[in-house]
Design a protein around this motif. Structure first.
Motif, mmCIF file in Angstrom:
data_model
loop_
_atom_site.group_PDB
_atom_site.id
_atom_site.type_symbol
_atom_site.label_atom_id
_atom_site.label_comp_id
_atom_site.label_asym_id
_atom_site.label_seq_id
_atom_site.Cartn_x
_atom_site.Cartn_y
_atom_site.Cartn_z
ATOM 1 N N ASN A 160 0.775 -1.243 0.000
ATOM 2 C CA ASN A 160 0.000 0.000 0.000
ATOM 3 C C ASN A 160 0.811 1.300 0.000
ATOM 4 O O ASN A 160 0.449 2.266 -0.648
ATOM 5 C CB ASN A 160 -0.936 -0.029 1.208
ATOM 6 C CG ASN A 160 -1.781 1.203 1.296
ATOM 7 O OD1 ASN A 160 -2.543 1.493 0.378
ATOM 8 N ND2 ASN A 160 -1.643 1.946 2.371
ATOM 9 N N ASN A 161 1.886 1.363 0.756
ATOM 10 C CA ASN A 161 2.758 2.547 0.756
ATOM 11 C C ASN A 161 4.102 2.136 1.347
ATOM 12 O O ASN A 161 4.279 0.986 1.769
ATOM 13 C CB ASN A 161 2.133 3.735 1.498
ATOM 14 C CG ASN A 161 1.786 3.404 2.944
ATOM 15 O OD1 ASN A 161 2.163 2.347 3.450
ATOM 16 N ND2 ASN A 161 1.083 4.287 3.602
ATOM 17 N N ASN A 162 5.033 3.077 1.394
ATOM 18 C CA ASN A 162 6.353 2.705 1.879
ATOM 19 C C ASN A 162 6.347 2.395 3.371
ATOM 20 O O ASN A 162 7.114 1.563 3.835
ATOM 21 C CB ASN A 162 7.365 3.812 1.540
ATOM 22 C CG ASN A 162 8.777 3.392 1.846
ATOM 23 O OD1 ASN A 162 9.124 2.225 1.692
ATOM 24 N ND2 ASN A 162 9.593 4.319 2.299
ATOM 25 N N ALA A 163 5.479 3.057 4.125
ATOM 26 C CA ALA A 163 5.384 2.747 5.555
ATOM 27 C C ALA A 163 4.993 1.272 5.732
ATOM 28 O O ALA A 163 5.561 0.561 6.572
ATOM 29 C CB ALA A 163 4.359 3.652 6.223
ATOM 30 N N GLY A 191 5.191 13.467 10.524
ATOM 31 C CA GLY A 191 4.378 13.340 11.731
ATOM 32 C C GLY A 191 4.091 11.910 12.145
ATOM 33 O O GLY A 191 4.546 11.459 13.182
ATOM 34 N N ALA A 192 3.353 11.185 11.343
ATOM 35 C CA ALA A 192 2.842 9.908 11.825
ATOM 36 C C ALA A 192 3.795 8.732 11.594
ATOM 37 O O ALA A 192 3.588 7.664 12.146
ATOM 38 C CB ALA A 192 1.495 9.612 11.179
ATOM 39 N N ILE A 198 7.338 2.383 14.246
ATOM 40 C CA ILE A 198 7.046 1.329 13.271
ATOM 41 C C ILE A 198 7.727 0.033 13.703
ATOM 42 O O ILE A 198 7.169 -1.058 13.570
ATOM 43 C CB ILE A 198 7.528 1.755 11.853
ATOM 44 C CG1 ILE A 198 6.568 2.781 11.259
ATOM 45 C CG2 ILE A 198 7.695 0.562 10.924
ATOM 46 C CD1 ILE A 198 5.258 2.212 10.738
ATOM 47 N N MET A 199 8.920 0.157 14.263
ATOM 48 C CA MET A 199 9.642 -1.045 14.688
ATOM 49 C C MET A 199 8.922 -1.737 15.833
ATOM 50 O O MET A 199 8.823 -2.966 15.865
ATOM 51 C CB MET A 199 11.084 -0.684 15.051
ATOM 52 C CG MET A 199 11.841 -0.199 13.817
ATOM 53 S SD MET A 199 13.553 0.206 14.112
ATOM 54 C CE MET A 199 14.277 -1.408 13.981
ATOM 55 N N THR A 200 8.386 -0.931 16.760
ATOM 56 C CA THR A 200 7.612 -1.520 17.867
ATOM 57 C C THR A 200 6.418 -2.286 17.306
ATOM 58 O O THR A 200 6.160 -3.429 17.686
ATOM 59 C CB THR A 200 7.102 -0.405 18.802
ATOM 60 O OG1 THR A 200 8.217 0.393 19.181
ATOM 61 C CG2 THR A 200 6.425 -0.978 20.017
ATOM 62 N N ARG A 201 5.685 -1.641 16.371
ATOM 63 C CA ARG A 201 4.487 -2.273 15.816
ATOM 64 C C ARG A 201 4.819 -3.457 14.920
ATOM 65 O O ARG A 201 3.982 -4.345 14.725
ATOM 66 C CB ARG A 201 3.661 -1.243 15.029
ATOM 67 C CG ARG A 201 3.055 -0.181 15.892
ATOM 68 C CD ARG A 201 2.137 -0.802 16.931
ATOM 69 N NE ARG A 201 1.740 0.164 17.937
ATOM 70 C CZ ARG A 201 0.511 0.297 18.396
ATOM 71 N NH1 ARG A 201 -0.444 -0.492 17.969
ATOM 72 N NH2 ARG A 201 0.245 1.191 19.321
ATOM 73 N N ALA A 202 6.030 -3.464 14.387
ATOM 74 C CA ALA A 202 6.442 -4.604 13.574
ATOM 75 C C ALA A 202 6.915 -5.755 14.472
ATOM 76 O O ALA A 202 7.276 -6.819 13.980
ATOM 77 C CB ALA A 202 7.554 -4.183 12.614
#
Ligand code: PLP
Length: 477
Positions: A160-163, A191-192, A198-202
């Motif tokens: 979907n996107n680079n994030a 910002g987001a 992102i590393m925590t959520r990954a």
């Protein structure tokens, strides 16, 4: 006498009880017309809401009989409907000087891509259907070969996107384990998106090494344990560390990774497929160079410098791309058919790099000669001048555009535009904000940039069509 009486009646506040009933309104010819256009249900609901509004005004003695005479009522109700039906998603004119403006939807797509999107919207397509075997196919196959050809990678996929690309890569390659990143690269983008979050959520463990301004090869080596699953480099998209600095080159990181058998990945951010210096633009490492330097996996955006639709592209070694495709999260982050339809023709343009500046809208805008913007400024200056309230001035001035979306933040592109100044006695800023608002409330909203109490309208991104609109809008006296 009669006339006089009706005038005084018109100026009398309406009693709430005298508001017309819905049943009666529905018989009025103008309301019948609206029903033909929008259907009975919608119009009844809108009339109810509209009457409720009038009732509040009537109770405050702020509604006069003139407002409920059929002609006036119908005119006002029609404006009310128009406002109600105004779409939330609107096209705008970007005079901010930032070509890839995240808040304005980033890259504009070339016509070839638009055609493909229209086709994909209105006709079935081989999204997951292999036309050679007649069996079920994989949507990634549609662009994988092309991406490999353009980047030199073994395999590729798209999300979907680079994030999403970074999230998926981390989650696939280092779930529950350690990833080493330099402190100089723990960036926040718009910002987001923050690398540590992102590393925590990954669900990977971030191991920070080095300092904000200096990181050495030994910092990486000292951080490696048997938990380490990845060395990651992140492109410092929207800032630059200058002065007493030291970072570890990708070649050095890859050498360390290889020594310990750990993959090295790169979040390239904007990511470009061609050397932009051939058009006089600042240097950015290409995806191919990054792959050639030995990166195992590289991620980048589809709608930044690449000039395509929102997407996250992941290229690299087959082993890792295969694992990424098998991650259940991939299904949650996959792209839709419109993205693929738009992405392929954009990527195809990169096969003829010498024609790219003519064909790829983003590059056309980035390389637009300053004379063109000057010409537009000369045309538009007198039109705008006569639209501004007394005391305001508008002058033609050279200015600098930005690439935007974190690409090369400090490099600026010479441009031309208009600068609006408020009357000299007003220093509060509200006078210039009045013009800012006037432009923003055009039927095609225009957005510029306020700088030191003046409004800058950079004409780099103004298309021919938009210019014609401004001629119409500002040309009338
Ligand atoms: C822009 C950017 C991202 C996020 O990309 P999106 O396509 O906006 O999701 C991630 N990392 C870097 C380095 C970026 O520049």
């Amino acid at each position: 006498m009669r006339h006089k009486q009706s005038t005084s009646m018109q100026n009398t506040p309406v009693r709430a009880a005298d508001l017309p009933a819905i049943g009666r309104l529905l018989e009025w010819p103008c309301i019948q017309e609206e029903i033909k256009r929008h259907g009975h249900q919608f119009i009844v609901r809108q009339l109810r809401d509209y009457l409720a509004k009038l009732r509040v005004q009537a109770l405050q003695s702020e509604l006069f009989y003139s407002a409920i005479e059929p002609e006036q009522f119908c005119a006002d109700f029609s404006i009310y409907l128009q406002e109600k039906l105004q779409p939330a998603v609107r096209s705008m004119i970007n005079l901010t000087g930032t070509v890839l403006h995240t808040n304005l939807g980033r890259a504009l797509l070339p016509e070839v891509a638009v055609q493909k999107v229209v086709e994909a919207l209105t006709s079935p397509l081989n999204l997951e259907y292999n036309l050679v075997t007649g069996k079920r196919g994989d949507r990634d196959d549609l662009i994988e070969q092309l991406l490999c050809e353009l980047t030199g990678a073994e395999a590729a996929t798209v999300v979907n996107n680079n994030a999403a690309a970074v999230l998926l890569m981390l989650n696939t390659m280092a779930l529950g384990q350690e990833v080493v990143v330099s402190r100089g690269e723990l960036v926040e983008i718009g910002g987001a998106f923050r690398i540590p979050d992102i590393m925590t959520r990954a669900a990977v463990k971030l191991v920070e090494v080095g300092t904000t301004n200096r990181t050495h090869p030994f910092d990486y080596e000292n951080a490696i344990t048997d938990q380490t699953k990845m060395l990651m480099q992140v492109h410092c998209s929207n800032y630059e560390v200058v002065g007493f600095t030291k970072s570890v080159s990708l070649n050095e990181m890859v050498a360390i990774g290889n020594k310990y058998g750990i993959p090295t990945t790169v979040d390239l951010g904007s990511g470009t497929l061609v050397d932009l210096t051939q058009w006089g633009l600042p240097f950015e490492p290409t995806v191919r160079q990054t792959i050639e330097a030995g990166a195992d996996v590289v991620t980048f955006s589809g709608d930044k410098l690449l000039g395509g639709p929102q997407a996250g592209l992941i290229v690299g070694r087959k082993k890792w791309i295969d694992a990424i495709k098998k991650n259940p999260l991939k299904r949650a982050l996959r792209v839709g058919k419109l993205t693929l339809a738009a992405l392929e023709p954009v990527l195809q343009l990169y096969r003829s790099p010498e024609l790219l500046a003519e064909r790829l809208t983003t590059l056309t805008l980035l390389t637009r000669p300053q004379e063109q913007m000057h010409k537009l400024a000369v045309q538009l200056q007198p039109l705008l001048a006569q639209k501004l309230p007394p005391g305001y001035t508008v002058r033609i001035e050279s200015m600098h555009s930005q690439i935007g979306s974190g690409a090369m933040p400090v490099d600026l592109l010479p441009s031309f535009g208009l600068v609006i100044s408020a009357p000299s006695e007003s220093s509060s800023g509200s006078a210039i904000m009045r013009i800012e608002k006037w432009l923003r409330t055009h039927s095609k909203p225009i957005v510029g940039r306020i700088h030191k109490n003046e409004l800058f309208l950079d004409l780099r991104c103004l298309s021919e069509k938009e210019c014609a609109y401004l001629h119409r809008k500002w040309g009338q006296t």
